[in-house]
Every structure is written in C-alpha cells, then in structure tokens.
Design a protein around this motif. Structure first.
Motif, PDB file in Angstrom:
ATOM      1  N   ARG A  89      -7.070   0.839  -0.086  1.00 42.22           N
ATOM      2  CA  ARG A  89      -6.456   1.539   1.049  1.00 42.22           C
ATOM      3  C   ARG A  89      -5.763   2.815   0.597  1.00 42.22           C
ATOM      4  NH1 ARG A  89      -5.257  -3.816   2.734  1.00 42.22           N
ATOM      5  NH2 ARG A  89      -3.148  -3.715   1.885  1.00 42.22           N
ATOM      6  N   THR A 101      -5.199  -3.477  -1.656  1.00 41.70           N
ATOM      7  CA  THR A 101      -4.117  -2.489  -1.558  1.00 41.70           C
ATOM      8  C   THR A 101      -4.528  -1.177  -2.208  1.00 41.70           C
ATOM      9  OG1 THR A 101      -2.416  -4.211  -1.574  1.00 41.70           O
ATOM     10  CG2 THR A 101      -1.724  -2.011  -2.232  1.00 41.70           C
ATOM     11  N   ALA A 128       0.812  -1.221   0.000  1.00 43.78           N
ATOM     12  CA  ALA A 128       0.000   0.000   0.000  1.00 43.78           C
ATOM     13  C   ALA A 128       0.846   1.271   0.000  1.00 43.78           C
ATOM     14  CB  ALA A 128      -0.934  -0.005   1.209  1.00 43.78           C
TER      15      ALA A 128
END
Length: 472
Positions: A261, A258, A41
């Motif tokens: 986020r 990912t 992320a």
C-alpha cells in the motif's frame, strides 16, 4: 526571524520524538530498531518517504542541475520512478524473509538464509564502508541548509550541531522517533519546495526563467549523457531498496500488504520536482555566484522569500537530512553489535549501538570536512557498493539454492571493481560503472556457484564409488 522559526520547528521535532516514546518502559532491541514490526501503512509510508526524499532532493537535485545542466537531473527522476515497481514486488518479500529469520539488519537476512559467518561479515563490513558517503551526503546538505539561514559559523560547528540533533532523536525512542518526525518533515519539505517554486514563477515567470537559463546551459543530451542517464536509472532503481536502512524500514511494517500500500502512493511525491527545477533554473538564469552548487536551491529561497518562510524552508531541509542521518545510524549500529560483534547479548546491543552511532557520526564529520563533494557524486558512490547486495537479496527472498561462498565472491568482485573504476575513471562510453560491476557480480557468483556445486557432486560420486562393492 528566520532563526526563530527554524528553532521552533526543531523544538517541535524533539517534542514529537518524546511523544513517540509514549510513556513506554525500556525498549527492547527489536522495538528500538524495527518498532517490534508494529507500524501501519501511514507510519511506514512517511518513514520510507523520509529516507527517499531526503536533503538530496532539496539540495542535491537543484545543485546537480546548477552544476551540470538540466540533462544531469534526468536520471535522478527516472531511477526513483522506476524503483517503485521494484519496491512493490521486492519489499513484501524482504518483509517475509525478515519475519522468517527474525531479522533486524540486512546482514541478518544473509546470516539466517545462508548460515555463513563469512558472508555475514562481508555484507556487514562493506555496508558500513559504502554508507559513509551517505552520511557525508546528509552533512553536506545540512551545511547548505543552515547557511541558508544566514548562519556564518564554520562548517565544523554546523556539522556538529546536526550530529547532536540526529543522536538526540535516536536516543529518545529509536525508529519510533524517526517515524513521528518524518510526518513533520514531509509536510515542511513539500510546503517549502512548492512555495519556493511558486515564488520563482510569481517573481520572474516560468517562461522567462527557462529562456534565461537556456542561455547558460544546454538542454541537448549527447549520446554519452543519454547512455549514462539510462544505465544509471536502471542501476540505481535496482539498488534503492537494498540500502541497509531501507531494508530495515521494511521490517517495521506489521504485514507485507502494508508495504504494498505504501509503494502505490509513493509516486505522488514526484509532483514536487517541477518546483525544484524552477528554483534551480532561477539560480542559473540570474547567474548567481555560489560557493558550492549545493547552495542553488537556497539562493532562490533567500532572494525571494520573506524571513519567516526562509526559516520554514531551512527547517524542512534540515529535518530531511537529520531524519536520513538518524536512519543510517539506526541501521549501522545493530550491524556492528549484532553482525560484526556476534555473540553480544541482546540487552547490551542497544547501548553498544549508541556508542557505534557516535563513532559513525564522528567519522562522517571528518569525511565531510576533508573531502567535500557535489552531493550527486556522493549518491553515486554509495550506490556503487550497496547495489552489489542485490543478487544475494534475490537469493534470500526467493529461497534460491546459491552457495554463501559464491554470493560473497560476487559481492567482493563487484565492489572491488567499483572502487578501481571509480578512482581510475576510465572511459566507459557513458555506461554507469556500477551497472558493469553488478553484471560482473552476477557472473562471478554464477561461476563460483557452478564450480562449488560441481566439486560437491564429484565428491559425492567419489564417496558413493568408495562405498560400493568392487567389480570382480
């Protein structure tokens, strides 16, 4: 002193690019262009932010306000904010489709889903055409940033210097280098913008600057300006995440979660914009004569900050442009070697892409020197063409049964109309011409899909009738 600080940060960026290589052996095509889909992320966040908050933020946004007044910047803020919900829902689905088709480029998605060589070529060729202004945008901003250092070289030398640095980053470690440098770039960019805004507030005061600026520009919005702002916000928010380099950034993530986020945290960067408004208002309030509106931000920087901070600001601005320039190159290189020159073995694609990148950089240099433009104009021009890929991307990620010929017809109709309207400049009542072209795109695609579907149904009925026994 400014040049020394600037050079130090540039050398640090080269060091980070080398560290990104991490002692790895020869990189595969997938690792060079999409990091083998391994980024977490944090790296995806900084890489994506690096593409969104580019030199257009530091130079183009203040330049637009300086040239057109504060109302002209409304759409700039609005479309970025509205784009994040689009990215939150669309980004993970683009990642899923990329994994499904083992895609590296945007045309790979179309090729994998539609199995159409013609559509693949349409997307590939037009992506290159409409990303030329985006490369020109970065060079235009880089010239403004380097001139802010007090470098009085000819623009050609400044542009060539920038192109060389962008190529060095790419050659060292591909997208991994861009991700590592993006962390440094974001830190410098945020510090540079905040420090400049605080310096304006400390030196001239917020209220006096706004009052003085209002004597030179109007804060009122006409109906036509409001229409343009609203339609542009809608149009460009839909197109931001179908930029070829933006799609490719999604492919670097290790999972769809990912991407979600990263999109949640993206709006935090918007806290920079009040400081940018202050800097551009300062240039307006002081009635500073500029060679180009793109120099508005650096007019405040050079007048208010000490030399060493000027070097830091210039480094942040330069890395913002260089990072996006590298991202564009990393997207367009494989588009040529994988999608236009199909059939090229993978072991040759990386080397051939580097040659394509050199040619693209040279083409962008020529465009920048021959047709200098206000940066916000270049942003609009790129979006006019690239956003026309959206209906096709929607069909891919939601697995809609749409014919490749219909998608191609819609893309070409939308892009062709955009070029005609752009050069004829008709009165559209303030409506963003790209949005009109996108609507035409969808209509053409729907009509063609219906006609082709009807023709196929009639052909099948005819075939069944020919095979069935005749009635006596």
């Amino acid at each position: 002193m400014a040049t020394l600080i600037f050079a130090g940060f540039i050398l640090l960026s080269v060091y980070l690019a080398l560290r990104a290589r991490g002692g790895r052996g020869p990189q595969s095509v997938h690792d060079f262009f999409v990091a083998s889909r391994q980024f977490g992320a944090w790296l995806v966040f900084f890489l994506a932010a690096g593409e969104i908050y580019s030199i257009g933020t530091m130079v183009g946004f203040p330049g637009g306000i300086y040239a057109k007044g504060p109302t002209y910047g409304v759409w700039f803020l609005g479309y970025i904010l509205l784009a994040y919900p689009v990215g939150y829902f669309l980004g993970p689905k683009i990642w899923d489709a990329g994994k499904r088709y083992n895609a590296i480029t945007l045309p790979d998605l179309f090729k994998g889903h539609f199995q159409s060589r013609f559509l693949e070529l349409v997307v590939a060729v037009t992506a290159i055409v409409f990303l030329l202004p985006w490369g020109q945008l970065q060079f235009t901003g880089l010239v403004a940033a380097l001139k802010g250092l007090g470098w009085n070289f000819q623009p050609l030398w400044l542009i060539c210097f920038s192109a060389m640095l962008a190529f060095v980053y790419i050659a060292i470690a591909g997208v991994r280098a861009s991700a590592y440098i993006a962390v440094l770039k974001d830190v410098l960019m945020v510090v540079a913008i905040v420090v400049t805004g605080v310096a304006v507030a400390w030196e001239a005061g917020v209220t006096p600057v706004f009052q003085a600026a209002s004597e030179h520009v109007s804060n009122a919005m006409s109906t036509q300006q409001l229409t343009f702002a609203m339609t542009t916000i809608v149009f460009q928010s839909l197109g931001m995440y179908v930029m070829p380099f933006g799609v490719q950034n999604f492919f670097t993530a290790k999972s769809a979660a990912t991407i979600r986020r990263t999109q949640v945290a993206m709006p935090l960067y918007m806290l920079m914009y009040p400081f940018l408004v202050l800097a551009s208002y300062y240039a307006i309030s002081r009635n500073i004569a500029l060679a180009s509106p793109n120099e508005a931000f650096f007019a405040a920087v050079t007048q208010l900050l000490p030399s060493w901070l000027v070097g830091l600001v210039a480094a942040g601005a330069a890395l913002s442009g260089l990072l996006v320039l590298a991202g564009i190159c990393l997207a367009l290189g494989p588009i040529v070697t994988r999608n236009i020159l199909s059939g090229m073995p993978e072991h040759r694609q990386k080397t051939s892409s580097k040659l394509v990148i050199v040619l693209y950089l040279l083409g962008s240099i020529v465009l920048t020197l021959l047709t200098p433009n206000l940066m916000l104009t270049l942003i609009n021009m790129a979006y006019y063409g690239v956003t026309q890929f959206l209906p096709g991307v929607i069909a891919v990620v939601f697995r809609l049964r749409v014919r490749a010929t219909a998608v191609a017809a819609g893309v070409l109709a939308g892009q062709g109309l955009a070029l005609v309207l752009y050069y004829k400049n008709p009165d559209l009542g303030g409506v963003n011409l790209g949005l009109i072209c996108l609507i035409v795109n969808v209509v053409v695609m729907s009509v063609f899909n219906g006609l082709l579907g009807g023709n196929r149904a009639r052909a099948m009925d005819a075939g069944v009738g020919a095979l069935s026994p005749s009635k006596k």
